[in-house]
Design a protein around this motif. Structure first.
Motif, PDB file in Angstrom:
ATOM      1  N   LEU A 149      33.068  40.899  46.655  1.00  0.00           N
ATOM      2  CA  LEU A 149      32.115  41.684  47.440  1.00  0.00           C
ATOM      3  C   LEU A 149      32.793  42.403  48.601  1.00  0.00           C
ATOM      4  O   LEU A 149      32.600  43.607  48.795  1.00  0.00           O
ATOM      5  N   VAL A 199      33.574  35.162  44.676  1.00  0.00           N
ATOM      6  CA  VAL A 199      32.470  36.105  44.851  1.00  0.00           C
ATOM      7  C   VAL A 199      32.622  36.860  46.172  1.00  0.00           C
ATOM      8  O   VAL A 199      32.474  38.084  46.216  1.00  0.00           O
ATOM      9  N   ALA A 200      32.933  36.146  47.250  1.00  0.00           N
ATOM     10  CA  ALA A 200      33.110  36.801  48.552  1.00  0.00           C
ATOM     11  C   ALA A 200      34.268  37.796  48.504  1.00  0.00           C
ATOM     12  O   ALA A 200      34.165  38.902  49.048  1.00  0.00           O
ATOM     13  N   SER A 236      35.388  45.065  47.321  1.00  0.00           N
ATOM     14  CA  SER A 236      34.760  46.286  46.796  1.00  0.00           C
ATOM     15  C   SER A 236      34.115  47.090  47.913  1.00  0.00           C
ATOM     16  O   SER A 236      34.149  48.325  47.902  1.00  0.00           O
ATOM     17  N   PHE A 237      33.553  46.412  48.913  1.00  0.00           N
ATOM     18  CA  PHE A 237      32.965  47.151  50.030  1.00  0.00           C
ATOM     19  C   PHE A 237      34.029  47.926  50.804  1.00  0.00           C
ATOM     20  O   PHE A 237      33.860  49.110  51.089  1.00  0.00           O
TER      21      PHE A 237
END
Length: 165
Positions: free
Chosen positions: A112, A108-109, A115-116
């Motif tokens: 995130l 998940v990290a 994508s950021f």
């Protein structure tokens, strides 16, 4: 892609060295300060876009020079490399059964953060920010996470790391 693999290898080496050299009581703080320095470097790196021509080779040269310079403190240390003879390869499935939350959190990290970093600048430019302002936008977001690194590391030294995570 090659640059990404090299940075991942360098990060793995540094974090393995820090893990090996820190005790269980200080590991959270040591890694917290390591992340603090990393976040400062990433935030500062975002603003380096103002030093060269966008799309030119200036930025690649600056990044390569800074990565090379970052190896100087490591080369000057008196500590040897971590002892990796006792380590064994660990496949993802075994790791998942040993610590499901760690694998899920890492995935998940990664999604995130990836994508950021991939889309943050695109978003900033599409809302009308200049290149300089987009760099500041990216730096500001990175610095927002900076303040939590050391306190979370200290909590991880005092309490069960799985609960802190």
């Amino acid at each position: 892609m090659i640059n990404g693999f090299c940075i991942a290898g360098m990060t793995t080496f540094i974090e393995s060295w820090l893990n090996d050299r820190s005790s269980n009581e200080t590991r959270g703080r040591v890694l917290g300060f390591y992340m603090l320095v990393s976040y400062l470097a990433i935030a500062a790196g975002q603003t380096l876009v103002n030093l060269g021509t966008v799309g030119g080779s200036d930025h690649l040269m600056i990044a390569s020079t800074l990565i090379g310079l970052s190896l100087i403190p490591i080369a000057m240390t008196r500590f040897g490399e971590p002892n990796l003879k006792a380590s064994q390869p660990l496949d993802i499935l075994t790791l998942y059964y040993a610590s499901r939350i760690a694998v899920i959190d890492a995935v998940v990290a990664g999604m995130l953060v990836g994508s950021f970093y991939a889309l943050g600048v695109v978003f900033a430019r599409q809302i009308g920010l200049s290149v300089s302002e987009a760099a500041m936008f990216m730096s500001t977001v990175v610095l927002g996470g900076l303040g939590f690194q050391v306190p979370v590391g200290m909590l991880a030294d005092r309490f069960d790391r799985r609960i802190v995570m």
